[in-house]
Design a protein around this motif. Structure first.
Motif, PDB file in Angstrom:
ATOM      1  N   LYS A 199      -6.782 -16.058  16.061  1.00 50.04           N
ATOM      2  CA  LYS A 199      -5.844 -15.103  15.477  1.00 50.04           C
ATOM      3  C   LYS A 199      -5.366 -15.543  14.094  1.00 50.04           C
ATOM      4  CE  LYS A 199      -2.057 -12.149  16.502  1.00 50.04           C
ATOM      5  NZ  LYS A 199      -0.695 -12.075  16.972  1.00 50.04           N
ATOM      6  N   GLY A 200      -5.548 -14.645  13.132  1.00 47.34           N
ATOM      7  CA  GLY A 200      -5.035 -14.902  11.794  1.00 47.34           C
ATOM      8  C   GLY A 200      -5.962 -15.699  10.896  1.00 47.34           C
ATOM      9  N   VAL A 229       0.851  -1.190   0.000  1.00 54.00           N
ATOM     10  CA  VAL A 229       0.000   0.000   0.000  1.00 54.00           C
ATOM     11  C   VAL A 229       0.890   1.245   0.000  1.00 54.00           C
ATOM     12  CG1 VAL A 229      -1.959   1.147   1.107  1.00 54.00           C
ATOM     13  CG2 VAL A 229      -1.607  -1.300   1.470  1.00 54.00           C
ATOM     14  N   THR A 230       0.557   2.181  -0.853  1.00 57.83           N
ATOM     15  CA  THR A 230       1.260   3.472  -0.867  1.00 57.83           C
ATOM     16  C   THR A 230       0.522   4.407   0.084  1.00 57.83           C
ATOM     17  OG1 THR A 230       1.843   3.086  -3.153  1.00 57.83           O
ATOM     18  CG2 THR A 230       2.087   5.339  -2.338  1.00 57.83           C
ATOM     19  N   GLU A 286       9.699  -6.303  27.698  1.00 58.21           N
ATOM     20  CA  GLU A 286       8.978  -7.305  28.500  1.00 58.21           C
ATOM     21  C   GLU A 286       8.599  -8.510  27.661  1.00 58.21           C
ATOM     22  OE1 GLU A 286       5.780  -5.653  30.751  1.00 58.21           O
ATOM     23  OE2 GLU A 286       7.137  -4.441  31.961  1.00 58.21           O
ATOM     24  N   VAL A 295      -6.539  -3.966   4.980  1.00 56.34           N
ATOM     25  CA  VAL A 295      -6.164  -4.853   3.882  1.00 56.34           C
ATOM     26  C   VAL A 295      -6.184  -6.321   4.299  1.00 56.34           C
ATOM     27  CG1 VAL A 295      -4.808  -3.103   2.687  1.00 56.34           C
ATOM     28  CG2 VAL A 295      -3.676  -4.593   4.337  1.00 56.34           C
ATOM     29  N   GLY A 296      -6.460  -6.588   5.577  1.00 53.05           N
ATOM     30  CA  GLY A 296      -6.606  -7.972   6.029  1.00 53.05           C
ATOM     31  C   GLY A 296      -5.307  -8.687   6.338  1.00 53.05           C
ATOM     32  N   SER A 297      -4.292  -7.944   6.769  1.00 51.46           N
ATOM     33  CA  SER A 297      -3.074  -8.624   7.218  1.00 51.46           C
ATOM     34  C   SER A 297      -3.370  -9.313   8.555  1.00 51.46           C
ATOM     35  CB  SER A 297      -1.936  -7.612   7.397  1.00 51.46           C
ATOM     36  OG  SER A 297      -0.923  -8.165   8.208  1.00 51.46           O
ATOM     37  N   GLY A 298      -2.580 -10.326   8.870  1.00 53.70           N
ATOM     38  CA  GLY A 298      -2.824 -11.103  10.092  1.00 53.70           C
ATOM     39  C   GLY A 298      -2.337 -10.449  11.385  1.00 53.70           C
ATOM     40  N   LYS A 311      -9.685 -10.731  16.337  1.00 53.18           N
ATOM     41  CA  LYS A 311      -8.362 -10.927  15.743  1.00 53.18           C
ATOM     42  C   LYS A 311      -8.354 -11.813  14.496  1.00 53.18           C
ATOM     43  CE  LYS A 311      -5.997  -9.951  20.065  1.00 53.18           C
ATOM     44  NZ  LYS A 311      -7.212  -9.856  20.901  1.00 53.18           N
ATOM     45  N   ARG A 319      -8.580 -11.896  10.390  1.00 55.37           N
ATOM     46  CA  ARG A 319      -8.304 -10.896   9.374  1.00 55.37           C
ATOM     47  C   ARG A 319      -9.466 -10.903   8.390  1.00 55.37           C
ATOM     48  NH1 ARG A 319      -5.253 -12.501   5.037  1.00 55.37           N
ATOM     49  NH2 ARG A 319      -4.874 -14.720   4.846  1.00 55.37           N
ATOM     50  N   VAL A 320      -9.826  -9.740   7.928  1.00 49.90           N
ATOM     51  CA  VAL A 320     -11.009  -9.615   7.066  1.00 49.90           C
ATOM     52  C   VAL A 320     -10.555  -9.040   5.722  1.00 49.90           C
ATOM     53  CG1 VAL A 320     -13.327  -8.604   6.917  1.00 49.90           C
ATOM     54  CG2 VAL A 320     -12.388  -9.228   9.153  1.00 49.90           C
ATOM     55  N   PRO A 321     -10.048  -9.889   4.854  1.00 47.38           N
ATOM     56  CA  PRO A 321      -9.412  -9.395   3.626  1.00 47.38           C
ATOM     57  C   PRO A 321     -10.400  -8.985   2.541  1.00 47.38           C
ATOM     58  CG  PRO A 321      -9.237 -11.786   3.729  1.00 47.38           C
ATOM     59  CD  PRO A 321      -9.923 -11.355   4.971  1.00 47.38           C
ATOM     60  N   GLN A 375       6.274  -7.980  35.082  1.00 45.37           N
ATOM     61  CA  GLN A 375       6.739  -6.732  35.689  1.00 45.37           C
ATOM     62  C   GLN A 375       5.689  -5.627  35.693  1.00 45.37           C
ATOM     63  OE1 GLN A 375      11.105  -5.857  34.637  1.00 45.37           O
ATOM     64  NE2 GLN A 375      10.424  -7.233  33.042  1.00 45.37           N
ATOM     65  N   SER A 376       5.065  -5.410  34.538  1.00 45.97           N
ATOM     66  CA  SER A 376       4.120  -4.293  34.467  1.00 45.97           C
ATOM     67  C   SER A 376       2.828  -4.623  35.215  1.00 45.97           C
ATOM     68  CB  SER A 376       3.816  -3.941  33.021  1.00 45.97           C
ATOM     69  OG  SER A 376       3.242  -5.032  32.368  1.00 45.97           O
ATOM     70  N   THR A 427      13.751 -15.849  33.126  1.00 43.85           N
ATOM     71  CA  THR A 427      13.221 -16.577  31.975  1.00 43.85           C
ATOM     72  C   THR A 427      13.924 -17.930  31.865  1.00 43.85           C
ATOM     73  OG1 THR A 427      12.736 -16.445  29.605  1.00 43.85           O
ATOM     74  CG2 THR A 427      14.833 -15.488  30.325  1.00 43.85           C
ATOM     75  N   HIS A 459       9.368 -11.854  32.913  1.00 39.41           N
ATOM     76  CA  HIS A 459       9.523 -10.515  32.346  1.00 39.41           C
ATOM     77  C   HIS A 459       8.163  -9.845  32.131  1.00 39.41           C
ATOM     78  CE1 HIS A 459      13.899 -10.297  31.373  1.00 39.41           C
ATOM     79  NE2 HIS A 459      13.786 -11.579  31.646  1.00 39.41           N
ATOM     80  N   GLN A 460       7.201 -10.621  31.621  1.00 45.24           N
ATOM     81  CA  GLN A 460       5.876 -10.047  31.354  1.00 45.24           C
ATOM     82  C   GLN A 460       5.139  -9.670  32.630  1.00 45.24           C
ATOM     83  OE1 GLN A 460       7.118 -12.535  29.609  1.00 45.24           O
ATOM     84  NE2 GLN A 460       6.262 -12.627  27.565  1.00 45.24           N
ATOM     85  N   ARG A 511     -12.941  -8.569  13.374  1.00 48.73           N
ATOM     86  CA  ARG A 511     -11.621  -7.943  13.552  1.00 48.73           C
ATOM     87  C   ARG A 511     -11.262  -7.888  15.031  1.00 48.73           C
ATOM     88  NH1 ARG A 511     -13.310  -4.089   9.429  1.00 48.73           N
ATOM     89  NH2 ARG A 511     -12.332  -4.770   7.497  1.00 48.73           N
ATOM     90  N   GLU A 566       6.782   0.641  43.045  1.00 47.50           N
ATOM     91  CA  GLU A 566       7.808  -0.219  42.441  1.00 47.50           C
ATOM     92  C   GLU A 566       9.107  -0.184  43.255  1.00 47.50           C
ATOM     93  OE1 GLU A 566       8.434  -1.065  37.693  1.00 47.50           O
ATOM     94  OE2 GLU A 566       7.394   0.731  38.338  1.00 47.50           O
ATOM     95  N   HIS A 611      10.104 -20.215  30.819  1.00 47.80           N
ATOM     96  CA  HIS A 611       9.242 -19.181  30.257  1.00 47.80           C
ATOM     97  C   HIS A 611       8.078 -19.856  29.523  1.00 47.80           C
ATOM     98  CE1 HIS A 611       8.107 -15.500  28.275  1.00 47.80           C
ATOM     99  NE2 HIS A 611       8.390 -15.965  27.079  1.00 47.80           N
ATOM    100  N   PHE A 659      -3.514   4.273  -0.427  1.00 42.71           N
ATOM    101  CA  PHE A 659      -4.176   4.520   0.863  1.00 42.71           C
ATOM    102  C   PHE A 659      -5.622   4.961   0.665  1.00 42.71           C
ATOM    103  CE2 PHE A 659      -4.411   6.951   5.022  1.00 42.71           C
ATOM    104  CZ  PHE A 659      -4.361   5.814   5.807  1.00 42.71           C
TER     105      PHE A 659
END
Ligand SMILES: Cc1cc2nc3c(=O)[nH]c(=O)nc-3n(C[C@H](O)[C@H](O)[C@H](O)COP(=O)(O)O)c2cc1C
Ligand code: FES
Ligand SMILES: [Fe+2]
Ligand SMILES: [Fe+2]
Lengths: 94, 418
Positions: free
Chosen positions: B343-344, A15-16, A70, A30-33, B371, B373-375, B115-116, B135, B112-113, B368, B126, B151, B415
């Motif tokens: 996811k994905g 994409v530009t 982290e 654009v549906g990237s994962g 998570k 993807r909706v191409p 900590q916050s 880890t 490590h995760q 979405r 803190e 870990h 765009f």
């Protein structure tokens, strides 16, 4: 306005975009994962692998660096909800 | 109520280790998402080394007194050199602020995760906390024995880790290999039948994170194991390795087909959305390398569909717009998907509408949010689809199928087009 090309290698889409746009503003449309959670640089869900052109993304903020650390992410990883596009880059979901 | 009495002192589980947790026999629901038919336990442990005492996890706040009593039966607070937090959820950190008051010299070992999260959970400054993020590969010495860290994130929070006491072949696994089951006899070879509780717990707590479970198993399987000490339910001393195998079975995809799979789910009052669904089905079926299936949500139960979706590569949801919304069976399906990892995966939405047609956009946003993807942009058709519109539906199905099988050509966009 300066333009840049963002390539999402997981879906073969380029994409530009005008410089300054964040990856999050492009990748979902654009549906990237690349997936998102908090959308504000806190949770690390949107971790992405920057395959090319990492110098062409805005420098990570203090908070982003903390989240990257982290998550034990290396130098080629960034948060897609934070990184702004300044030049050509190729990215994919982490 | 239970007829067994609960012992109020620490229970030895190996040479150097005592169980110092708490029994919660009256709990009936946990974390809002699980039922607990006979309560649960919050397991915490104490490891006595020649050069110090380590506490592994604590208990829920209401059970702090029980925990401290058990702790005091086997150690003094000034002997505690370190506290390992395998998981920061309040059911295991509730007693931590008080423990830190009583043993202010103790050093915290966290991932490590974590900590916050530590700050958000403890509401402590803190600067008041002495902690060390660790880890895989890190360890801490207790003189005659060492604690090694692994870990194992997202089991089931980002912060989770496991701790191994090599000298005793003992794994402190956190919530992993746990279950909500409360039995005073504590050990897996002595307690009642907890198989249902074990699987039910996995299905609600670990299932969304199968990929992380498999990664963790790869780390843990090489360890010699005499004992698994989780944070809930029985301590697993009889054939502990069986539970690793069971987790591997539960987490390994059952998939038989090599092709990618696309599932179309629809619901339709007058048949318009159904007609669209079948045209999409036809279009998608023209693409090779993809197995396409179609289901009417009115004819099925949610649970088996969730199982199918877990292993599918893509889902397409069809709903009419009724009173400005998608219909309830679609939302019911979507809200049942929290137990699986999406996811994905590819998602898409379509539907017939009368005048506003907002359902399709709503479903796309939700997909979405989950998570996926909706191409391919959603497809809406006003009232009864014409032949031409049905052809558009076929193209929509074909496009989706091509995206999923990577048959779609490289695309260059501006765009302004997206
Ligand atoms: C089983 C479980 C899953 C959770 N998943 C998430 C999550 O995915 N994202 C998140 O931000 N917080 C998650 N949390 C954290 C809760 O939102 C957090 O503990 C919150 O403070 C609970 O609020 P409550 O006290 O009103 O229940 C989860 C908590 C539990 C118990
Ligand atoms: S979405 Fe949470 S950090 Fe980017
Ligand atoms: Fe937990
Ligand atoms: Fe727990």
């Amino acid at each position: 306005m300066a333009k840049a090309k963002v390539t999402f290698s997981d879906i073969n889409v380029t994409v530009t975009v005008p410089a300054g746009v964040r990856i999050i503003e492009i990748s979902e449309k654009v549906g990237s994962g690349i997936g998102y959670g908090c959308r504000e640089g806190e949770c690390g869900t949107c971790l992405m692998h920057v395959k090319k052109g990492r110098q062409n993304l805005s420098a990570p903020s203090f908070l982003e660096n903390k989240v990257l650390q982290e998550n034990m992410a290396g130098a080629h990883f960034r948060l897609a909800c934070q990184a702004q596009v300044l030049g050509d880059v190729t990215v994919e979901p982490a | 109520m239970t007829s067994l009495t609960f012992p109020d002192c620490a229970i030895p589980i190996s040479n150097r280790v005592h169980w110092i947790g708490a029994f919660d026999p009256l709990l009936r629901s946990f974390d809002l998402i699980l039922k607990t038919a006979n309560g649960t336990t919050y397991n915490a442990y104490l490891v006595r080394g020649q050069q110090g005492v380590a506490i592994i996890d604590t208990v829920k706040e209401e059970f702090a007194e029980e925990f401290f009593k058990r702790l005091e039966s086997v150690a003094n607070y000034d002997e505690i050199t370190l506290i390992v937090l395998n998981h920061l959820e309040p059911d295991h950190t509730g007693a931590l602020p008080e423990l830190l008051k009583r043993a202010p010299q103790a050093y915290l070992y966290i991932s490590h995760q974590a900590q916050s999260m530590l700050k958000g959970l403890l509401k402590l400054d803190e600067k008041q906390l002495q902690f060390k993020p660790v880890t895989t590969g890190d360890h801490v010495d207790l003189g005659d024995c060492t604690l090694e860290f692994f870990h194992t994130p997202y089991l089931h929070w980002p912060d989770t880790q496991c701790t191994y006491l090599r000298e005793e072949k003992l794994l402190f696994s956190g919530d992993v290999f746990g279950c909500h089951f409360c039995d005073a006899r504590l050990f897996n070879d002595l307690v009642g039948d907890f198989r249902f509780s074990f699987d039910y717990y996995y299905a609600h707590i670990m299932r969304p994170f199968k990929k992380y479970v498999l990664d963790a198993l790869t780390l843990l399987e090489p360890l010699a194991l005499d004992l698994i000490a989780p944070t809930h339910g029985p301590v697993l001393r009889d054939q502990p390795r069986r539970y690793l195998q069971h987790y591997r079975t539960l987490s390994t995809p059952r998939k038989e087909v090599v092709d990618k799979t696309l599932l179309i789910f629809y619901i339709s009052a007058y048949g318009n959305t159904a007609r669209m669904a079948h045209a999409i089905y036809q279009g998608a079926s023209t693409v090779t390398g993809l197995r396409v299936s179609i289901f009417d949500l009115q004819g099925g139960e949610v649970e088996p569909f969730v199982d199918l979706i877990e292993e599918a590569d893509g889902i397409v949801l069809g709903t009419p717009t009724i009173n400005g919304d998608a219909v309830k069976p679609i939302w019911d399906l979507l809200s049942s998907l929290a137990v699986v990892n999406l996811k994905g995966k590819v998602g898409a939405a379509f539907g017939s509408y009368g005048w506003t047609g907002e359902a399709v956009n709503m479903i796309e946003s939700r997909l979405r949010g989950l998570k996926l993807r909706v191409p391919v942009p959603g497809l809406r058709i006003k009232l009864i689809p014409t032949e031409e519109e049905l052809a558009t539906c076929q193209t929509f199905g074909q496009q989706l199928a091509e995206t999923m099988t990577q048959k779609q050509a490289v695309r260059e966009l501006d765009f302004s087009q997206i």
